[in-house]
Structures are given as structure tokens and as C-alpha cells.
Design a protein around this motif. Structure first.
Motif, PDB file in Angstrom:
ATOM      1  N   PRO A  54       0.841  -1.205   0.000  1.00 28.30           N
ATOM      2  CA  PRO A  54       0.000   0.000   0.000  1.00 28.30           C
ATOM      3  C   PRO A  54       0.869   1.245   0.000  1.00 28.30           C
ATOM      4  N   GLU A  55       0.371   2.285  -0.650  1.00 26.92           N
ATOM      5  CA  GLU A  55       1.118   3.540  -0.680  1.00 26.92           C
ATOM      6  C   GLU A  55       1.144   4.148   0.712  1.00 26.92           C
ATOM      7  N   ALA A  56       2.274   4.724   1.037  1.00 20.42           N
ATOM      8  CA  ALA A  56       2.422   5.338   2.352  1.00 20.42           C
ATOM      9  C   ALA A  56       1.577   6.603   2.422  1.00 20.42           C
ATOM     10  N   THR A  57       0.831   6.712   3.484  1.00 22.32           N
ATOM     11  CA  THR A  57       0.035   7.917   3.704  1.00 22.32           C
ATOM     12  C   THR A  57       0.470   8.533   5.023  1.00 22.32           C
ATOM     13  N   PRO A  58       0.663   9.829   5.049  1.00 23.86           N
ATOM     14  CA  PRO A  58       1.094  10.451   6.300  1.00 23.86           C
ATOM     15  C   PRO A  58       0.029  10.275   7.382  1.00 23.86           C
ATOM     16  N   SER A  59       0.494  10.058   8.609  1.00 22.65           N
ATOM     17  CA  SER A  59      -0.435   9.877   9.717  1.00 22.65           C
ATOM     18  C   SER A  59      -0.986  11.210  10.218  1.00 22.65           C
ATOM     19  N   ASP A  61      -2.152  15.254   8.939  1.00 27.09           N
ATOM     20  CA  ASP A  61      -2.446  16.136   7.825  1.00 27.09           C
ATOM     21  C   ASP A  61      -1.377  17.229   7.822  1.00 27.09           C
TER      22      ASP A  61
END
Length: 109
Positions: A54-59, A61
Motif C-alpha cells: 500500500p502507498e504510504a500515507t502520512p499519519s 495532515d
């Protein structure tokens, strides 16, 4: 198999030395036939999965982070008066014999 020209050791099924380009077919004939590896062989074939991670998403905003204190505006440009330099501290560092030895040793070839 060892290359007769440069001594490089390579796989027995290789017919040209990877190091010097020497033709190793005569050496192969002397040693006999060796099985060829599968063209799509991989030591890690059982570990490879077809799915992509899965693509990394920042925890957090990132738009919520305030970085205004990191930006120096025209009205806040640093001047000489904002920098507090103690000449005695600089002299102490320059005269530190231990530091000088370490610096000299690090600069040796």
C-alpha cells in the motif's frame, strides 16, 4: 570454474568470463556438461508477491503543521546584532590540544 586468463571464479555454465571476457568454452568441455539454470530462477521466488504494498500515507495532515516560525520574513532578517559570539569560547576551542590532535589525525592521508 576458474578463468584461465585472469583467475576469476564464476558459475560453471558461463561461457565468457565476466571479468576479462575470456572464452571459457574449452574449459567447459574439459569439465563436462553442467546443467543450465532456469531462465526465470530466483532464490527469493517464494518471497515475492504479486501485490504491491500500500502507498504510504502520512499519519498527520501536513497542512495542520505550523511552520511559520521557520520562515524568516523580510522584516525579520537576521542581522549581526542577533548573533551572540563569545570570542573567549572560540579561543578555548582553538587552543584545545586534544581537539587539535583529533583534527590533525583526521586530516592525515
Amino acid at each position: 570454474m576458474r578463468c584461465t586468463k585472469c583467475g576469476n571464479i564464476s558459475w560453471d555454465h558461463i561461457s565468457i568470463c565476466n571479468t576479462c571476457g575470456e572464452d571459457l568454452t574449452e574449459v567447459q568441455k574439459q569439465l563436462g556438461q553442467f546443467p543450465q539454470p532456469e531462465p526465470d530462477f530466483s532464490w527469493f521466488q517464494d518471497l515475492v508477491t504479486e501485490t504491491q504494498p500500500p502507498e504510504a500515507t502520512p499519519s498527520v495532515d501536513l497542512s495542520e503543521i505550523d511552520v511559520s516560525d521557520l520562515i524568516v520574513g523580510e522584516e525579520e532578517e537576521l542581522g549581526d546584532s542577533d548573533i551572540d559570539i563569545d570570542i573567549k569560547e572560540i579561543e578555548d576551542v582553538i587552543e584545545d590540544e586534544e581537539l587539535q590532535k583529533v583534527l590533525e589525525k583526521s586530516l592525515e592521508p
